[in-house]
Scaffold this active site. Structure first.
Site, PDB file in Angstrom:
ATOM      1  N   SER A   1      22.738  -3.569  -9.298  1.00  0.00           N
ATOM      2  CA  SER A   1      22.314  -3.190  -7.603  1.00  0.00           C
ATOM      3  C   SER A   1      23.376  -4.284  -6.787  1.00  0.00           C
ATOM      4  O   SER A   1      22.795  -5.744  -6.736  1.00  0.00           O
ATOM      5  CB  SER A   1      20.851  -2.886  -7.326  1.00  0.00           C
TER       6      SER A   1
ATOM      7  N   LYS B   1      21.546   2.660  -3.420  1.00  0.00           N
ATOM      8  CA  LYS B   1      20.494   1.868  -3.949  1.00  0.00           C
ATOM      9  C   LYS B   1      19.607   0.437  -3.029  1.00  0.00           C
ATOM     10  O   LYS B   1      18.256   0.790  -3.258  1.00  0.00           O
ATOM     11  CB  LYS B   1      21.386   1.072  -5.587  1.00  0.00           C
TER      12      LYS B   1
ATOM     13  N   LYS C   1      17.840  -9.753  -2.750  1.00  0.00           N
ATOM     14  CA  LYS C   1      18.532  -9.647  -3.350  1.00  0.00           C
ATOM     15  C   LYS C   1      18.762  -8.261  -2.646  1.00  0.00           C
ATOM     16  O   LYS C   1      19.709  -8.086  -1.763  1.00  0.00           O
ATOM     17  CB  LYS C   1      19.432  -9.993  -4.534  1.00  0.00           C
TER      18      LYS C   1
HETATM   19  P1  NDP Z   1      17.356  -9.460 -15.804  1.00  0.00           P
HETATM   20  O1  NDP Z   1      17.121 -10.692 -14.555  1.00  0.00           O
HETATM   21  O2  NDP Z   1      16.650  -8.867 -16.917  1.00  0.00           O
HETATM   22  O3  NDP Z   1      19.062  -9.356 -16.641  1.00  0.00           O
HETATM   23  C1  NDP Z   1      20.002 -10.761 -16.114  1.00  0.00           C
HETATM   24  C2  NDP Z   1      21.081 -10.356 -16.653  1.00  0.00           C
HETATM   25  O4  NDP Z   1      22.551 -10.557 -16.584  1.00  0.00           O
HETATM   26  C3  NDP Z   1      20.943 -11.269 -18.699  1.00  0.00           C
HETATM   27  O5  NDP Z   1      21.501 -10.587 -19.250  1.00  0.00           O
HETATM   28  C4  NDP Z   1      21.233 -11.984 -18.250  1.00  0.00           C
HETATM   29  O6  NDP Z   1      21.737 -12.912 -19.281  1.00  0.00           O
HETATM   30  C5  NDP Z   1      22.903 -11.805 -17.382  1.00  0.00           C
HETATM   31  N1  NDP Z   1      23.199 -12.988 -16.079  1.00  0.00           N
HETATM   32  C6  NDP Z   1      22.720 -13.371 -15.373  1.00  0.00           C
HETATM   33  N2  NDP Z   1      23.925 -14.269 -14.766  1.00  0.00           N
HETATM   34  C7  NDP Z   1      25.235 -14.858 -15.335  1.00  0.00           C
HETATM   35  C8  NDP Z   1      25.903 -14.747 -15.266  1.00  0.00           C
HETATM   36  N3  NDP Z   1      26.276 -15.973 -13.957  1.00  0.00           N
HETATM   37  N4  NDP Z   1      26.999 -14.878 -15.829  1.00  0.00           N
HETATM   38  C9  NDP Z   1      27.097 -13.738 -16.825  1.00  0.00           C
HETATM   39  N5  NDP Z   1      25.348 -13.048 -16.863  1.00  0.00           N
HETATM   40  C10 NDP Z   1      24.616 -13.172 -16.142  1.00  0.00           C
HETATM   41  O7  NDP Z   1      17.500  -8.689 -14.513  1.00  0.00           O
HETATM   42  P2  NDP Z   1      17.468  -7.164 -14.519  1.00  0.00           P
HETATM   43  O8  NDP Z   1      18.212  -6.837 -16.644  1.00  0.00           O
HETATM   44  O9  NDP Z   1      16.327  -7.305 -14.410  1.00  0.00           O
HETATM   45  O10 NDP Z   1      18.149  -6.260 -13.515  1.00  0.00           O
HETATM   46  C11 NDP Z   1      20.230  -6.104 -13.722  1.00  0.00           C
HETATM   47  C12 NDP Z   1      20.511  -5.132 -12.992  1.00  0.00           C
HETATM   48  O11 NDP Z   1      19.560  -4.018 -12.782  1.00  0.00           O
HETATM   49  C13 NDP Z   1      20.360  -6.254 -11.404  1.00  0.00           C
HETATM   50  O12 NDP Z   1      21.402  -5.638  -9.969  1.00  0.00           O
HETATM   51  C14 NDP Z   1      18.771  -5.091 -10.617  1.00  0.00           C
HETATM   52  O13 NDP Z   1      18.300  -5.263  -9.503  1.00  0.00           O
HETATM   53  C15 NDP Z   1      18.949  -3.995 -11.606  1.00  0.00           C
HETATM   54  N6  NDP Z   1      17.740  -3.226 -11.526  1.00  0.00           N
HETATM   55  C16 NDP Z   1      16.941  -3.434 -12.365  1.00  0.00           C
HETATM   56  C17 NDP Z   1      15.697  -2.806 -12.232  1.00  0.00           C
HETATM   57  C18 NDP Z   1      14.093  -3.321 -13.343  1.00  0.00           C
HETATM   58  O14 NDP Z   1      13.208  -2.631 -13.813  1.00  0.00           O
HETATM   59  N7  NDP Z   1      14.374  -4.566 -14.060  1.00  0.00           N
HETATM   60  C19 NDP Z   1      15.487  -1.369 -12.241  1.00  0.00           C
HETATM   61  C20 NDP Z   1      16.612  -1.361 -11.571  1.00  0.00           C
HETATM   62  C21 NDP Z   1      17.872  -2.169 -11.341  1.00  0.00           C
HETATM   63  P3  NDP Z   1      21.326 -13.754 -19.543  1.00  0.00           P
HETATM   64  O15 NDP Z   1      20.768 -13.195 -20.864  1.00  0.00           O
HETATM   65  O16 NDP Z   1      21.803 -15.093 -20.430  1.00  0.00           O
HETATM   66  O17 NDP Z   1      20.025 -14.906 -18.502  1.00  0.00           O
END
Ligand code: NDP
Length: 293
Positions: free
Chosen positions: A93, A168, A237
């Site tokens: 998102s 979104k 965000k």
């Molecule tokens: P999380 O915080 O659980 O996961 C984030 C992911 O991104 C992890 O794999 C993390 O790696 C990685 N990451 C974070 N920072 C970096 C970086 N600088 N470089 C590389 N990798 C990075 O988030 P979500 O999975 O919940 O959300 C992901 C996306 O989906 C977001 O945009 C969110 O808004 C969207 N979303 C989430 C929903 C939900 O229910 N959770 C529903 C719908 C959309 P690491 O394992 O190392 O931390």
């Protein structure tokens, strides 16, 4: 088909599980242990660089917190690994303007782009029933649609690059408005002598209802469960993206401004790991009431 997947977070992991069942999947995650354990469980291949996830892949997915992280990973080797006929599908998102810039850059090398943020939460991701709102070119969308159908139920092509993420952001702003409005409304009613459960029974059978009143508050607040599935920091965000978009488009949006401020404050008070529904804890604290029960 060979697919690359970067970002095995709360929502990325269950989505990648569906892909691993039917395709050759290479996964990369910043914290490598998450990719390794995913690979062990599914038979996918864990790789140690973003570039390796993209090499020879027809479709590559990213599922990261926001567009700056997508740019970071692209610059960190992903972009160089993408082949000329491949497509990058960004489930993040993210920020429409950044996505349009990336899409233009990739298109110069014959690489397709879709921004494809999802709605439906972790339950929808596990069940493979997500709503997916897609921005990008129609032929690219048609080509990738069968792969999106592995984890999505309602998949809509909503416009050019960035359009999926614009929709979104506004969608999530509506969730935020409802969370704060219900926190204020239900604590007010509790103090005025109307039990939260009774209030919701009436609201949910009348026209003030919403997903937040029908599902989130009963399942998470009244039950006292307070699960952590979608971080409040991510909703903060999203609303900031919607507010910035309104500004860019010259729309006066005091509601977005205010809910963005409230989310910012809540994030400071509750921290980075709090779930978005936990904003209602702050209403409870301030009012000196508990909605549970
Ligand atoms: P999380 O915080 O659980 O996961 C984030 C992911 O991104 C992890 O794999 C993390 O790696 C990685 N990451 C974070 N920072 C970096 C970086 N600088 N470089 C590389 N990798 C990075 O988030 P979500 O999975 O919940 O959300 C992901 C996306 O989906 C977001 O945009 C969110 O808004 C969207 N979303 C989430 C929903 C939900 O229910 N959770 C529903 C719908 C959309 P690491 O394992 O190392 O931390």
């Amino acid at each position: 088909m060979r697919i690359g997947f970067l970002g095995l977070g709360v929502i990325g992991r269950p989505i990648a599980m569906h892909l691993a069942r039917t395709h050759q999947l290479r996964v990369w995650n910043r914290t490598a242990a998450r990719a390794t354990s995913f690979a062990k469980e599914t038979g996918a291949e864990a790789v140690t660089t973003p570039r390796d996830a993209a090499i020879e892949a027809e479709v590559v997915f990213t599922c990261l917190p926001n567009s700056p992280e997508v740019e970071e990973v692209l610059g960190g080797g992903l972009e160089g690994g993408l082949g000329p006929e491949s497509t990058l599908v960004d489930l993040t998102s993210g920020i429409p303007e950044t996505s349009r810039r990336i899409a233009g850059r990739l298109s110069n090398r014959g690489i397709g782009w879709l921004d494809a943020p999802v709605s439906g939460g972790t339950a929808g991701a596990e069940a493979g029933t997500l709503t997916i709102m897609v921005g990008g070119e129609a032929p690219v969308f048609s080509r990738v649609l069968p792969t999106l159908e592995l984890f999505g139920k309602r998949i809509v092509h909503v416009g050019p690059a960035g359009a999926g993420q614009a929709l979104k952001a506004v969608h999530n702003m509506l969730i935020a408005v409802n969370v704060f409005a219900l926190g204020e409304g239900l604590t007010t009613l509790a103090k005025a002598g109307v039990a939260p459960r009774t209030a919701l029974e009436v609201i949910n059978n009348a026209n003030g209802r919403s997903f937040v009143s029908e599902r989130l508050v009963p399942e998470r607040v009244l039950s006292g469960a307070w699960p952590r599935t979608f971080r409040l920091a991510l909703l903060d965000k999203d609303v900031a993206i919607a507010r910035d978009l309104a500004r860019t488009e010259g729309i006066d949006a005091p509601m977005m401004d205010r809910v963005s401020e409230l989310l910012h404050q809540a994030r400071t008070e509750l921290g980075e790991e709090a779930d978005h529904v936990e904003a209602i804890r702050l209403h409870e604290r301030r009012a000196g009431v508990e909605l549970r029960g």
